[in-house]
Scaffold this motif. Structure first.
Motif, PDB file in Angstrom:
ATOM      1  N   LEU A  10      -9.302 -44.727  61.326  1.00 16.90           N
ATOM      2  CA  LEU A  10     -10.323 -44.760  62.364  1.00 16.90           C
ATOM      3  C   LEU A  10     -10.726 -43.323  62.681  1.00 16.90           C
ATOM      4  O   LEU A  10     -10.429 -42.785  63.736  1.00 16.90           O
ATOM      5  CB  LEU A  10      -9.795 -45.497  63.598  1.00 16.90           C
ATOM      6  N   VAL A  16     -14.658 -47.383  63.711  1.00 15.61           N
ATOM      7  CA  VAL A  16     -14.155 -48.431  64.612  1.00 15.61           C
ATOM      8  C   VAL A  16     -15.187 -49.541  64.743  1.00 15.61           C
ATOM      9  O   VAL A  16     -14.858 -50.725  64.667  1.00 15.61           O
ATOM     10  CB  VAL A  16     -13.795 -47.859  66.002  1.00 15.61           C
ATOM     11  N   LEU A  35      -7.905 -52.360  67.226  1.00 19.00           N
ATOM     12  CA  LEU A  35      -8.954 -51.371  67.407  1.00 19.00           C
ATOM     13  C   LEU A  35      -9.061 -50.870  68.846  1.00 19.00           C
ATOM     14  O   LEU A  35      -9.713 -49.869  69.113  1.00 19.00           O
ATOM     15  CB  LEU A  35     -10.301 -51.958  66.978  1.00 19.00           C
ATOM     16  N   TYR A 114     -15.926 -45.591  73.072  1.00 23.73           N
ATOM     17  CA  TYR A 114     -14.774 -45.205  72.264  1.00 23.73           C
ATOM     18  C   TYR A 114     -14.175 -43.905  72.790  1.00 23.73           C
ATOM     19  O   TYR A 114     -14.900 -43.060  73.323  1.00 23.73           O
ATOM     20  CB  TYR A 114     -15.209 -44.976  70.802  1.00 23.73           C
ATOM     21  N   TRP A 121      -9.740 -42.898  66.689  1.00 18.65           N
ATOM     22  CA  TRP A 121     -10.693 -43.430  67.659  1.00 18.65           C
ATOM     23  C   TRP A 121     -10.357 -44.884  67.989  1.00 18.65           C
ATOM     24  O   TRP A 121      -9.943 -45.640  67.119  1.00 18.65           O
ATOM     25  CB  TRP A 121     -12.113 -43.336  67.099  1.00 18.65           C
ATOM     26  N   ARG A 122     -10.536 -45.260  69.265  1.00 22.32           N
ATOM     27  CA  ARG A 122     -10.257 -46.620  69.722  1.00 22.32           C
ATOM     28  C   ARG A 122     -11.322 -47.069  70.716  1.00 22.32           C
ATOM     29  O   ARG A 122     -11.945 -46.254  71.394  1.00 22.32           O
ATOM     30  CB  ARG A 122      -8.874 -46.710  70.402  1.00 22.32           C
TER      31      ARG A 122
END
Length: 147
Positions: A10, A16, A35, A114, A121-122
């Motif tokens: 990610l 994502v 995610l 995000y 990244w989430r």
């Protein structure tokens, strides 16, 4: 032994987002939940639904949604704002669904937020408005200064 979700690197908010919409189309709850940021304050609002706060509430809502099968949503017309450690994407989701009259296409306005974490990244927020079968219009302000 449980199987780890098939989440790829990610490295960017776009990574994502691609995997988020793949997980929806595959009805893959574990992939989708992997995610999200590991934070008590993550938030999700489905069209016309309540504000869901926390991973547990979000998981339960997507699990119930996937009981009806995959969500055929395709992100289009993405607008991005990004800093070093956060990003916001506003987009139109083109959603294909079956109605009593046969296959239909709807459009939903969505915002995905995000953050960059030590794990990549989430997602910290997904907010989707009630949809319409009509194409979603846009009003774009013309730049005041020409370069």
């Amino acid at each position: 032994m449980s199987r780890a979700p098939a989440v790829h690197l990610l490295a960017s908010p776009d990574d994502v987002e691609v995997q988020f919409y793949e997980a929806l189309r595959e009805a893959d709850l574990d992939k989708l939940m992997a995610l999200w940021a590991d934070d008590d304050e993550v938030v999700c609002v489905h069209p016309g639904g309540p504000r869901l706060i926390g991973i547990g509430a979000i998981r339960v809502a997507f699990e119930a949604m996937f009981q009806n099968g995959p969500v055929r949503a395709v992100p289009e017309r993405v607008r991005r704002v990004q800093t070093l450690d956060s990003a916001m994407h506003n987009l139109v989701e083109r959603v294909e669904f079956m109605s009593a009259e046969g296959p239909r296409t709807g459009h939903v306005l969505a915002t995905n937020v995000y953050v960059k974490t030590p794990a990549g990244w989430r997602i910290v927020a997904h907010h989707a408005s009630p949809g319409t079968e009509a194409e979603v219009p846009e009003i774009i302000e013309a730049p005041a200064v020409l370069h």
